[in-house]
Design an enzyme around this catalytic site. Sequence first.
Site, PDB file in Angstrom:
ATOM      1  N   GLU A 115      -1.916  16.485  -8.822  1.00 47.55           N
ATOM      2  CA  GLU A 115      -2.282  15.070  -8.954  1.00 47.55           C
ATOM      3  C   GLU A 115      -1.955  14.342  -7.661  1.00 47.55           C
ATOM      4  O   GLU A 115      -1.050  14.741  -6.943  1.00 47.55           O
ATOM      5  CB  GLU A 115      -1.460  14.414 -10.083  1.00 47.55           C
ATOM      6  CG  GLU A 115      -1.540  15.129 -11.406  1.00 47.55           C
ATOM      7  CD  GLU A 115      -0.489  14.613 -12.391  1.00 47.55           C
ATOM      8  OE1 GLU A 115      -0.031  13.464 -12.227  1.00 47.55           O
ATOM      9  OE2 GLU A 115      -0.129  15.378 -13.298  1.00 47.55           O
ATOM     10  N   LYS A 117      -0.116  11.757  -5.398  1.00 42.48           N
ATOM     11  CA  LYS A 117       1.144  11.022  -5.500  1.00 42.48           C
ATOM     12  C   LYS A 117       0.855   9.590  -5.078  1.00 42.48           C
ATOM     13  O   LYS A 117       0.737   9.270  -3.896  1.00 42.48           O
ATOM     14  CB  LYS A 117       2.214  11.645  -4.614  1.00 42.48           C
ATOM     15  CG  LYS A 117       3.550  10.945  -4.756  1.00 42.48           C
ATOM     16  CD  LYS A 117       4.678  11.832  -4.294  1.00 42.48           C
ATOM     17  CE  LYS A 117       5.949  11.084  -3.941  1.00 42.48           C
ATOM     18  NZ  LYS A 117       6.293   9.926  -4.747  1.00 42.48           N
ATOM     19  N   ASP A 119       1.030   5.872  -4.161  1.00 42.11           N
ATOM     20  CA  ASP A 119       2.066   5.123  -3.455  1.00 42.11           C
ATOM     21  C   ASP A 119       2.151   3.710  -4.017  1.00 42.11           C
ATOM     22  O   ASP A 119       1.685   2.751  -3.418  1.00 42.11           O
ATOM     23  CB  ASP A 119       1.766   5.109  -1.955  1.00 42.11           C
ATOM     24  CG  ASP A 119       2.989   4.740  -1.141  1.00 42.11           C
ATOM     25  OD1 ASP A 119       4.092   4.653  -1.728  1.00 42.11           O
ATOM     26  OD2 ASP A 119       2.854   4.536   0.075  1.00 42.11           O
ATOM     27  N   TYR A 231      -0.058   8.851 -15.835  1.00 40.04           N
ATOM     28  CA  TYR A 231      -0.007  10.295 -15.643  1.00 40.04           C
ATOM     29  C   TYR A 231       0.928  11.019 -16.593  1.00 40.04           C
ATOM     30  O   TYR A 231       1.027  12.228 -16.548  1.00 40.04           O
ATOM     31  CB  TYR A 231       0.345  10.652 -14.189  1.00 40.04           C
ATOM     32  CG  TYR A 231       1.556   9.929 -13.632  1.00 40.04           C
ATOM     33  CD1 TYR A 231       1.389   8.916 -12.698  1.00 40.04           C
ATOM     34  CD2 TYR A 231       2.848  10.265 -14.023  1.00 40.04           C
ATOM     35  CE1 TYR A 231       2.483   8.245 -12.171  1.00 40.04           C
ATOM     36  CE2 TYR A 231       3.944   9.607 -13.503  1.00 40.04           C
ATOM     37  CZ  TYR A 231       3.760   8.599 -12.586  1.00 40.04           C
ATOM     38  OH  TYR A 231       4.846   7.935 -12.068  1.00 40.04           O
ATOM     39  N   LYS A 322       5.006  16.156   0.029  1.00 37.63           N
ATOM     40  CA  LYS A 322       4.863  14.892   0.754  1.00 37.63           C
ATOM     41  C   LYS A 322       4.191  15.093   2.101  1.00 37.63           C
ATOM     42  O   LYS A 322       4.462  16.067   2.804  1.00 37.63           O
ATOM     43  CB  LYS A 322       6.244  14.272   0.992  1.00 37.63           C
ATOM     44  CG  LYS A 322       6.963  13.936  -0.298  1.00 37.63           C
ATOM     45  CD  LYS A 322       6.973  12.461  -0.562  1.00 37.63           C
ATOM     46  CE  LYS A 322       8.057  11.786   0.236  1.00 37.63           C
ATOM     47  NZ  LYS A 322       8.260  10.400  -0.195  1.00 37.63           N
ATOM     48  N   CYS A 416      -1.901 -20.526  27.338  1.00 33.69           N
ATOM     49  CA  CYS A 416      -2.782 -19.380  27.156  1.00 33.69           C
ATOM     50  C   CYS A 416      -2.739 -18.534  28.424  1.00 33.69           C
ATOM     51  O   CYS A 416      -2.905 -19.055  29.521  1.00 33.69           O
ATOM     52  CB  CYS A 416      -4.215 -19.854  26.900  1.00 33.69           C
ATOM     53  SG  CYS A 416      -5.409 -18.495  26.961  1.00 33.69           S
ATOM     54  N   CYS A 419      -6.275 -18.938  30.345  1.00 26.51           N
ATOM     55  CA  CYS A 419      -6.821 -20.176  30.893  1.00 26.51           C
ATOM     56  C   CYS A 419      -5.754 -21.254  31.085  1.00 26.51           C
ATOM     57  O   CYS A 419      -6.084 -22.387  31.450  1.00 26.51           O
ATOM     58  CB  CYS A 419      -7.968 -20.688  30.021  1.00 26.51           C
ATOM     59  SG  CYS A 419      -7.401 -21.340  28.425  1.00 26.51           S
ATOM     60  N   CYS A 434      -5.152 -20.765  21.225  1.00 29.36           N
ATOM     61  CA  CYS A 434      -5.608 -21.363  22.462  1.00 29.36           C
ATOM     62  C   CYS A 434      -6.737 -22.295  22.027  1.00 29.36           C
ATOM     63  O   CYS A 434      -7.752 -21.831  21.519  1.00 29.36           O
ATOM     64  CB  CYS A 434      -6.141 -20.311  23.434  1.00 29.36           C
ATOM     65  SG  CYS A 434      -7.068 -21.091  24.776  1.00 29.36           S
ATOM     66  N   CYS A 439     -12.280 -21.196  27.060  1.00 29.34           N
ATOM     67  CA  CYS A 439     -11.370 -20.163  27.573  1.00 29.34           C
ATOM     68  C   CYS A 439     -12.178 -18.888  27.835  1.00 29.34           C
ATOM     69  O   CYS A 439     -12.895 -18.410  26.950  1.00 29.34           O
ATOM     70  CB  CYS A 439     -10.282 -19.885  26.537  1.00 29.34           C
ATOM     71  SG  CYS A 439      -9.265 -18.434  26.890  1.00 29.34           S
TER      72      CYS A 439
HETATM   73  S1  IVH Z   1       5.637  12.446 -12.069  1.00 28.17           S
HETATM   74  C1  IVH Z   1       7.818  14.282 -14.392  1.00 28.17           C
HETATM   75  N1  IVH Z   1       3.311  11.986 -10.998  1.00 28.17           N
HETATM   76  O1  IVH Z   1       6.581   9.190  -7.308  1.00 28.17           O
HETATM   77  C2  IVH Z   1       7.843  12.850 -14.134  1.00 28.17           C
HETATM   78  N2  IVH Z   1       5.139  10.697 -10.221  1.00 28.17           N
HETATM   79  O2  IVH Z   1       8.826  10.182  -5.734  1.00 28.17           O
HETATM   80  C3  IVH Z   1       8.193  12.516 -12.711  1.00 28.17           C
HETATM   81  N3  IVH Z   1       4.553   9.053  -8.503  1.00 28.17           N
HETATM   82  O3  IVH Z   1       9.073   7.803  -9.353  1.00 28.17           O
HETATM   83  C4  IVH Z   1       7.196  11.672 -12.030  1.00 28.17           C
HETATM   84  N4  IVH Z   1       2.400   9.507  -8.450  1.00 28.17           N
HETATM   85  O4  IVH Z   1       6.790   6.616  -9.292  1.00 28.17           O
HETATM   86  C5  IVH Z   1       4.601  11.645 -11.000  1.00 28.17           C
HETATM   87  N5  IVH Z   1       1.155  11.681 -10.172  1.00 28.17           N
HETATM   88  C6  IVH Z   1       2.446  11.336 -10.186  1.00 28.17           C
HETATM   89  C7  IVH Z   1       2.967  10.329  -9.345  1.00 28.17           C
HETATM   90  C8  IVH Z   1       4.332  10.040  -9.385  1.00 28.17           C
HETATM   91  C9  IVH Z   1       3.367   8.743  -7.948  1.00 28.17           C
HETATM   92  C10 IVH Z   1       5.814   8.381  -8.134  1.00 28.17           C
HETATM   93  C11 IVH Z   1       6.666   8.014  -9.304  1.00 28.17           C
HETATM   94  C12 IVH Z   1       7.996   8.640  -9.009  1.00 28.17           C
HETATM   95  C13 IVH Z   1       7.936   8.884  -7.525  1.00 28.17           C
HETATM   96  C14 IVH Z   1       8.846  10.017  -7.120  1.00 28.17           C
END
Ligand code: IVH
Length: 679
Positions: A115, A117, A119, A231, A322, A416, A419, A434, A439
């Site tokens: 999945e 991750k 942000d 998720y 990561k 500026c 000019c 400016c 200018c």
């Molecule tokens: S699973 C098993 N799945 O990443 C439950 N976390 O660095 C543990 N995060 O605190 C989390 N996408 O906020 C999981 N697809 C994803 C995620 C995810 C983002 C975040 C989440 C977690 C942090 C950990």
Amino acid sequence: MSMTEPHARVKILRDLLNYYSYRYYITHDPAVTNQEYDALYQELVALEANDPQLITADSPTQRAGSDLSEDFAKVEHPAPILSLSNAYSAEDLWAWQERNQKLLPEQTVLDYTLEPKLDGLTLVVTYEHGILTQAATRGNGIIGDDVTPNVRTIRNIPLRIPVEESSLTPPAKLVIRGEVLFLLKDFEALNRAQLEQGLPIYINPRNTASGALKQKDSRITATRPLTAYFYDVVTGLNEHEVNPANRWERLNYLRELCLPIAPDVAHLPDMQAVIDALPTWEARRRTLGFEIDGVVVKVNNLRLFQELGIVGKDPRGAIAYKYPSQEASTRLNSVTISVGRTGRIVPTAQLEPVFVGGVTISNATLHNYDFVAQHDIQLGDRVIVKRSGDVIPYVVGPIVGDRNGEEQAILPPEQCPYCQTMIAHPDGVVDYYCPNTECPERIFRQLDFFVSKGGLDIEGFGTQTVKQLLDQGLIANEADIFLLTREQLLTLEGFKDKKVDNLLQGINLAKTRPLTQVLTALGIEGVGGTVAKLLADHFNTIDSLEQATVDNLLTVDGIGEVIAETVVAWFADPYHRTLLAKLKAVGLTFESQARQRDSDALQNLSFVITGTLPTLTRDEAKTLIEQHGGSVKTSIGKQTSYLLAGESAGSKLDKAQKLGIPILTEADLIARIVAHTGA
Ligand code: IVH
């Protein structure tokens, strides 16, 4: 209005609206037009206003936000909200699998989900009998902040599940986990709006999402378009007959309940397949539409996941792969200043070169002097720099602990650099400018924008050509471009017959660009494509826009005070007046071609329509008003000139009466137009 009794009608409306938002926000195949949605929504608002008893927690009107939330209440999570350990390479992932295999019976075959991750920020949402009753932040993993009213404003989170009729009944209590974030397009739109209002821009989507989610007043959250993806199930499924035995089925179960889950989740048979998929993910990253900081690999089989247990606060059964950090620290050596086409001054940090996320960078934006002051960034500081997505690298802030006392304040320039005009800092805006419209740097930047894709889009006219023409003294302003001759162009280095012909053809074609595009190309601060269209649709000609006052501009839906004032000031500048006269003389499009107005009978009047009119539909009334120079807005305010009211007008009629706004019938309106046009 419907004949059904209110209680039943409210339920029907809730169901319909709930379903339509699902089609709009989750499956992306809208089932009705926005107008149809709005009409139903307004009907629901009216019924609920009449009888607040009819308001339920899952009513779509509850997304609008409420001002009732005080400091956040605390919520105890039904199970710990765990975190993730990290991997940074394929070797790390193989090692992780090997450690897990040792804890499990020999011969166990592990399959995985993969999945993104996301942000953003963790969100824990509770549905009771399918109704969203609570939403909380992660907090310390055990106790979180109750942000329910804020989360109700997040459009893609259903207030009731399942949205679509399905055989699934959610368990009595279902607690799910996901992530809240900004889609990049929403984040960019938010920043465009900030810029257009002279307000500071938001620096990164994650922090902005966090700020939006933790607002005390959910009406503010409602103005920041957040998105959530789920998720995981925290609790609720064990006691339920539907008990997906693995994560992949669980994700699909969430999807079947009509909950939003992250795009591109995958089920892979083994670790080799996971590793093989990593490059695809990395490539996909730029086109996802939201920020991710890696991917998450999870043991698919939930029984094995359980068996593997937890170390500290990280489950052994999942790991985050990561991406290399997009942040680094380096020394800020000096600050250079750029002046944009509108005169806006942007400070740029010159850095000790540093390697960040795959490239070496030696400068990064400091955004504006407010940002510099707010973050206490000084010359000589060791600073954190960040790259995120495709945006230009920026300075996040200083490492204050590394200071040696020799750092110096970074102050806005007094003059500026191009000019020597004294720099201006208009009230109510963050930026310094400016103010000199002549200018040389501003002229260069403006010309470069004028011919670019975002401007008149003149084929074959690039930055280099703009520079050459300015250097040779062949152009000094936008109008000169249209007076260029073959002979003049042939004197430029690298310009042969063919290139000259193409350029001349491109220039000629630019004369046919529509008014909206011409207005955009003029480069008036705050007047991007959207605003330009509003102005072109309302005023129809540059001449009438030139004569508009701030009050006239404020009658246009979508134009606020800052833009109104900038536009008026722009047209008042003698340099711009001369320029416009020249552009008109060379034959640029100064009028909307599309809709020629029928008359000016309603010039500068703004209307709000309510109730059912005897012969016209609302859309017809709107078109009629606009065709005669007026504008139509959705809400009543002091700027409203008239309320056009029909049968069973509701709260708007009361409001108009309270504000002393004159009320017209359809017949009054038509009489007014006829009197003016003599038709
Ligand atoms: S699973 C098993 N799945 O990443 C439950 N976390 O660095 C543990 N995060 O605190 C989390 N996408 O906020 C999981 N697809 C994803 C995620 C995810 C983002 C975040 C989440 C977690 C942090 C950990």
